[in-house]
Design a protein around this motif. Structure first.
Motif, PDB file in Angstrom:
ATOM      1  N   ASP A 230       0.784  -1.328   0.021  1.00  0.00           N
ATOM      2  CA  ASP A 230       0.049  -0.068  -0.076  1.00  0.00           C
ATOM      3  C   ASP A 230       0.807   1.120  -0.089  1.00  0.00           C
ATOM      4  N   GLU A 231       2.147   1.004  -0.165  1.00  0.00           N
ATOM      5  CA  GLU A 231       2.813   2.292  -0.173  1.00  0.00           C
ATOM      6  C   GLU A 231       3.049   3.203  -1.481  1.00  0.00           C
ATOM      7  N   ILE A 232       3.482   4.121  -1.447  1.00  0.00           N
ATOM      8  CA  ILE A 232       3.545   5.189  -2.673  1.00  0.00           C
ATOM      9  C   ILE A 232       5.018   5.121  -3.145  1.00  0.00           C
ATOM     10  N   SER A 233       5.403   4.300  -4.221  1.00  0.00           N
ATOM     11  CA  SER A 233       6.814   3.937  -4.496  1.00  0.00           C
ATOM     12  C   SER A 233       6.461   3.519  -6.013  1.00  0.00           C
ATOM     13  N   TRP A 234       7.741   3.440  -6.573  1.00  0.00           N
ATOM     14  CA  TRP A 234       7.738   3.168  -8.226  1.00  0.00           C
ATOM     15  C   TRP A 234       8.249   1.745  -8.238  1.00  0.00           C
ATOM     16  N   ALA A 235       7.943   0.963  -7.430  1.00  0.00           N
ATOM     17  CA  ALA A 235       8.001  -0.631  -7.507  1.00  0.00           C
ATOM     18  C   ALA A 235       7.027  -1.181  -8.636  1.00  0.00           C
ATOM     19  N   GLY A 236       5.665  -0.805  -8.250  1.00  0.00           N
ATOM     20  CA  GLY A 236       4.719  -1.493  -9.212  1.00  0.00           C
ATOM     21  C   GLY A 236       4.678  -0.785 -10.371  1.00  0.00           C
ATOM     22  N   PHE A 237       5.089   0.685 -10.618  1.00  0.00           N
ATOM     23  CA  PHE A 237       5.347   1.070 -11.997  1.00  0.00           C
ATOM     24  C   PHE A 237       6.419   0.378 -12.766  1.00  0.00           C
ATOM     25  N   TRP A 238       7.628   0.030 -12.299  1.00  0.00           N
ATOM     26  CA  TRP A 238       8.684  -0.789 -12.862  1.00  0.00           C
ATOM     27  C   TRP A 238       8.224  -2.095 -13.508  1.00  0.00           C
ATOM     28  N   ILE A 239       7.601  -2.722 -12.441  1.00  0.00           N
ATOM     29  CA  ILE A 239       6.971  -4.102 -12.812  1.00  0.00           C
ATOM     30  C   ILE A 239       6.118  -4.022 -13.867  1.00  0.00           C
ATOM     31  N   LEU A 240       5.397  -3.012 -13.868  1.00  0.00           N
ATOM     32  CA  LEU A 240       4.104  -2.906 -14.954  1.00  0.00           C
ATOM     33  C   LEU A 240       5.003  -2.698 -16.373  1.00  0.00           C
ATOM     34  N   VAL A 241       6.164  -1.813 -16.310  1.00  0.00           N
ATOM     35  CA  VAL A 241       6.773  -1.664 -17.471  1.00  0.00           C
ATOM     36  C   VAL A 241       7.513  -2.978 -18.000  1.00  0.00           C
ATOM     37  N   LEU A 242       8.086  -3.771 -17.079  1.00  0.00           N
ATOM     38  CA  LEU A 242       8.469  -5.032 -17.435  1.00  0.00           C
ATOM     39  C   LEU A 242       7.772  -6.129 -18.158  1.00  0.00           C
ATOM     40  N   SER A 243       6.086  -6.075 -17.497  1.00  0.00           N
ATOM     41  CA  SER A 243       5.255  -6.797 -18.108  1.00  0.00           C
ATOM     42  C   SER A 243       4.828  -6.362 -19.473  1.00  0.00           C
ATOM     43  N   LEU A 244       4.889  -5.089 -19.594  1.00  0.00           N
ATOM     44  CA  LEU A 244       4.431  -4.437 -20.802  1.00  0.00           C
ATOM     45  C   LEU A 244       5.543  -4.760 -21.956  1.00  0.00           C
ATOM     46  N   ALA A 245       6.724  -4.900 -21.581  1.00  0.00           N
ATOM     47  CA  ALA A 245       7.796  -5.219 -22.539  1.00  0.00           C
ATOM     48  C   ALA A 245       7.494  -6.805 -22.994  1.00  0.00           C
ATOM     49  N   VAL A 246       7.096  -7.598 -21.929  1.00  0.00           N
ATOM     50  CA  VAL A 246       6.762  -8.954 -22.282  1.00  0.00           C
ATOM     51  C   VAL A 246       5.674  -9.133 -23.277  1.00  0.00           C
ATOM     52  N   ILE A 247       4.845  -8.559 -22.924  1.00  0.00           N
ATOM     53  CA  ILE A 247       3.432  -8.351 -24.030  1.00  0.00           C
ATOM     54  C   ILE A 247       3.874  -8.027 -25.123  1.00  0.00           C
ATOM     55  N   ALA A 248       4.640  -6.778 -25.206  1.00  0.00           N
ATOM     56  CA  ALA A 248       5.091  -6.316 -26.468  1.00  0.00           C
ATOM     57  C   ALA A 248       5.664  -7.214 -27.385  1.00  0.00           C
ATOM     58  N   ALA A 249       6.669  -8.080 -26.508  1.00  0.00           N
ATOM     59  CA  ALA A 249       7.493  -9.148 -27.291  1.00  0.00           C
ATOM     60  C   ALA A 249       6.676 -10.008 -27.798  1.00  0.00           C
ATOM     61  N   ALA A 250       5.589 -10.575 -27.038  1.00  0.00           N
ATOM     62  CA  ALA A 250       4.673 -11.776 -27.381  1.00  0.00           C
ATOM     63  C   ALA A 250       3.942 -10.990 -28.765  1.00  0.00           C
ATOM     64  N   TRP A 251       3.319  -9.867 -28.711  1.00  0.00           N
ATOM     65  CA  TRP A 251       2.545  -9.460 -29.598  1.00  0.00           C
ATOM     66  C   TRP A 251       3.364  -9.443 -31.110  1.00  0.00           C
ATOM     67  N   VAL A 252       4.857  -8.969 -31.041  1.00  0.00           N
ATOM     68  CA  VAL A 252       5.654  -9.007 -32.114  1.00  0.00           C
ATOM     69  C   VAL A 252       5.763 -10.524 -32.622  1.00  0.00           C
ATOM     70  N   ALA A 253       6.042 -11.616 -31.690  1.00  0.00           N
ATOM     71  CA  ALA A 253       6.216 -12.801 -32.132  1.00  0.00           C
ATOM     72  C   ALA A 253       5.061 -13.570 -32.456  1.00  0.00           C
ATOM     73  N   ALA A 254       3.888 -12.818 -32.542  1.00  0.00           N
ATOM     74  CA  ALA A 254       2.672 -13.878 -33.011  1.00  0.00           C
ATOM     75  C   ALA A 254       2.557 -13.547 -34.412  1.00  0.00           C
ATOM     76  N   ARG A 255       3.590 -14.160 -34.999  1.00  0.00           N
ATOM     77  CA  ARG A 255       3.437 -14.242 -36.490  1.00  0.00           C
ATOM     78  C   ARG A 255       3.734 -15.593 -37.060  1.00  0.00           C
ATOM     79  N   PRO A 256       3.266 -15.846 -38.342  1.00  0.00           N
ATOM     80  CA  PRO A 256       3.595 -17.287 -38.855  1.00  0.00           C
ATOM     81  C   PRO A 256       5.114 -18.019 -38.499  1.00  0.00           C
ATOM     82  N   LEU A 257       6.099 -17.187 -38.901  1.00  0.00           N
ATOM     83  CA  LEU A 257       7.352 -17.635 -38.812  1.00  0.00           C
ATOM     84  C   LEU A 257       7.679 -18.079 -37.569  1.00  0.00           C
TER      85      LEU A 257
END
Length: 272
Positions: A230-257
């Motif tokens: 319940d603290e106000i810190s940047w921890a959750g923000f940076w975890i979110l950034v990491l999760s978005l990077a994983v999602i973006a990588a999966a988005w790019v990888a979702a192709r036939p090749l």
């Protein structure tokens, strides 16, 4: 906005909002805070939903797929590789959802999103009026959601998700074709007509949800779900950034090749 503020200043509505401030007390023994499993479930659900929506839209507009998949049991029936990915993600989403519901009820977290009093309705009205007036409802999501949030989360988990699953299964090969009575009770035409609007409902919920998370105390809200505190810190923000990077990588990888080698583990892949 000005009109709503004026309405809230009227004696009758002022008394109403004092009686129903936007949330009601949870039952005794309701858990406080968010456990680690809920954070992981939230990430995995976002991950799957993003790819499910993307592949669903691709299947809807792709009239000439470049790659196809067929099961080893029925090699004569082919579906597009994108549809195979869509259905595979759906299966993972259903498994993740089942685990989520089980943990929800075994840990008491269900009390956060399942209404336990009819007071949820007038309180939800107050919360909606306050949102529209841009005078955000006073709340502490770490302890209790406001009633409008509770109804929205309940609708997503227990109404929209089962409806998406039912209509998706009805349109897939999993549906038993010989069950004529079951097919008559749930026509495939109805499933096709409902499935896409349900997806749009999910998209609308995501847009509003993200906007309110950012507008009502971004760091604290992100730390609730991703940082586990319940603290106000940047921890959750940076975890979110990491999760978005994983999602973006999966988005790019979702192709036939990239998908073809994985799909071959479960069946036959062929070109047009």
């Amino acid at each position: 906005m000005t009109l709503v503020r004026w309405l809230l200043s009227l004696p009758a509505l002022h008394d109403f909002t004092r009686t129903y401030p936007g949330q009601y007390a949870l039952p005794g023994g309701a858990p406080v805070g968010f456990p680690a499993w809920l954070g992981w479930q939230h990430f995995f659900n976002v991950f799957l939903m993003t790819l499910i929506i993307r592949t669903g839209l691709t299947v809807r507009r792709d009239t000439r797929p470049t790659a196809f998949w067929a099961s080893r049991k029925d090699p004569g029936r082919r579906i597009s590789l994108t549809l195979w990915l869509h259905q595979s993600l759906d299966l993972l989403w259903l498994v993740n959802g089942a685990i989520f519901v089980i943990l929800l009820f075994t840990t008491g977290q269900w009390m956060r999103i399942v209404p336990t009093s009819w007071e949820v309705l007038p309180n939800a009205l107050t919360a909606a009026l306050k949102y529209v007036s841009l005078e955000w409802p006073t709340e502490d999501g770490w302890v209790n959601y406001n009633s409008l949030q509770q109804l929205a989360y309940f609708a997503i988990v227990f109404l929209a998700a089962p409806l998406a699953a039912l209509t998706g299964v009805r349109m897939s090969d999993v549906w038993p074709k010989r069950a004529k009575r079951l097919g008559s009770a749930c026509p495939v035409e109805w499933a096709r007509a409902v499935h896409f609007p349900v997806m749009l409902f999910f998209v609308g919920f995501i847009v509003v949800h993200v906007a309110l998370v950012l507008a009502t105390g971004a760091l604290r809200n992100l730390n609730h779900m991703y940082g586990g505190s319940d603290e106000i810190s940047w921890a959750g923000f940076w975890i979110l950034v990491l999760s978005l990077a994983v999602i973006a990588a999966a988005w790019v990888a979702a192709r036939p090749l990239v998908l073809a080698p994985v799909a071959r583990l479960f069946g036959h892949v062929s070109g047009r």
